[in-house]
Enzyme design. Structure first.
Site, short mmCIF file in Angstrom:
data_model
loop_
_atom_site.label_atom_id
_atom_site.label_comp_id
_atom_site.label_asym_id
_atom_site.label_seq_id
_atom_site.Cartn_x
_atom_site.Cartn_y
_atom_site.Cartn_z
N ARG A 111 32.30 0.99 -19.15
CA ARG A 111 32.96 1.46 -17.93
C ARG A 111 32.43 0.73 -16.71
O ARG A 111 31.25 0.84 -16.38
CB ARG A 111 32.72 2.96 -17.77
N ARG A 120 29.85 2.83 -1.48
CA ARG A 120 31.15 2.88 -2.16
C ARG A 120 32.19 3.58 -1.27
O ARG A 120 32.00 3.70 -0.07
CB ARG A 120 30.98 3.57 -3.51
N ASN A 159 22.89 13.80 -13.26
CA ASN A 159 23.85 12.87 -12.70
C ASN A 159 25.21 13.56 -12.82
O ASN A 159 25.84 13.50 -13.86
CB ASN A 159 23.86 11.54 -13.46
N ALA A 167 31.32 12.31 -10.84
CA ALA A 167 32.36 12.66 -9.86
C ALA A 167 32.26 14.11 -9.38
O ALA A 167 32.70 14.42 -8.27
CB ALA A 167 33.75 12.42 -10.46
N PRO A 197 30.65 13.76 -16.17
CA PRO A 197 31.85 13.17 -16.77
C PRO A 197 31.86 11.64 -16.72
O PRO A 197 31.40 11.03 -15.76
CB PRO A 197 32.99 13.74 -15.94
N ASN A 198 32.38 11.09 -17.80
CA ASN A 198 32.61 9.66 -17.99
C ASN A 198 31.34 8.84 -18.21
O ASN A 198 31.42 7.64 -18.48
CB ASN A 198 33.42 9.06 -16.83
N HIS A 217 22.22 8.91 -9.32
CA HIS A 217 23.46 8.14 -9.44
C HIS A 217 23.10 6.71 -9.78
O HIS A 217 22.17 6.14 -9.19
CB HIS A 217 24.27 8.18 -8.14
N TYR A 265 27.95 0.02 -12.90
CA TYR A 265 27.05 0.88 -13.65
C TYR A 265 26.13 0.14 -14.61
O TYR A 265 25.25 0.75 -15.20
CB TYR A 265 27.87 1.93 -14.42
N GLU A 277 18.93 14.83 -8.20
CA GLU A 277 20.26 14.23 -8.41
C GLU A 277 20.10 12.72 -8.55
O GLU A 277 19.39 12.09 -7.76
CB GLU A 277 21.14 14.56 -7.20
#
Length: 150
Positions: free
Chosen positions: A17, A106, A73, A76, A9-10, A99, A22, A97
């Site tokens: 964003r 974070r 990825n 969230a 998502p996103n 990111h 990012y 995975e």
């Protein structure tokens, strides 16, 4: 070799964003570069993006018998989705995975991944280059796995 790349998502908003976290590279640009990279190294790549957990689970299930590896990825959903974790575990396809940001630098809630324990590895903090690193790592993993089967 055939790989599936899943964006959660996103991530379709990349480039606009939170660029400080990012990067400025647009989502379409990242995908275009990944297709070109995989073409150059003779790897078939399919890219999928969804903002919906169930669609991601379905795509993982559909990967069974169709892909040699998955790069994901989960965004969230990394920190919330038992369903995605269970889908990866169920299909038993090597998964990495990824990111874009370093999730460990974070907010505290981002430090835990439900996905990582069912993956062969995790790459975090290298912005869009993390996808290439994951593709290279997956190729290496699959080649070494196939050599050890004989």
């Amino acid at each position: 070799m055939k790989l599936l790349l899943i964006h959660g998502p996103n991530l379709n908003l990349l480039g606009t964003r939170e660029p400080e976290k990012y990067g400025l590279e647009k989502f379409e640009e990242i995908n275009k570069n990944l297709y070109a990279y995989c073409f150059k190294i003779n790897v078939e790549l399919e890219i999928f993006q969804s903002n919906t957990e169930g669609e991601i689970v379905t795509k993982i299930q559909q990967a069974l018998g169709n892909f040699d590896g998955i790069v994901i990825n989960p965004a969230a959903y990394t920190h919330t989705s038992i369903a995605i974790r269970d889908a990866i575990s169920a299909v038993n396809i090597p998964t990495i995975e990824v990111h874009l940001s370093n999730i460990y630098s974070r907010e505290d809630f981002r430090h835990h991944s439900f996905i990582a324990p069912v993956c062969i590895g995790q790459i975090s903090g290298f912005k869009s280059n993390g996808y290439k690193l994951a593709i290279d790592a997956m190729i290496n993993y699959l080649k070494n796995s196939n050599e050890n089967i004989t």
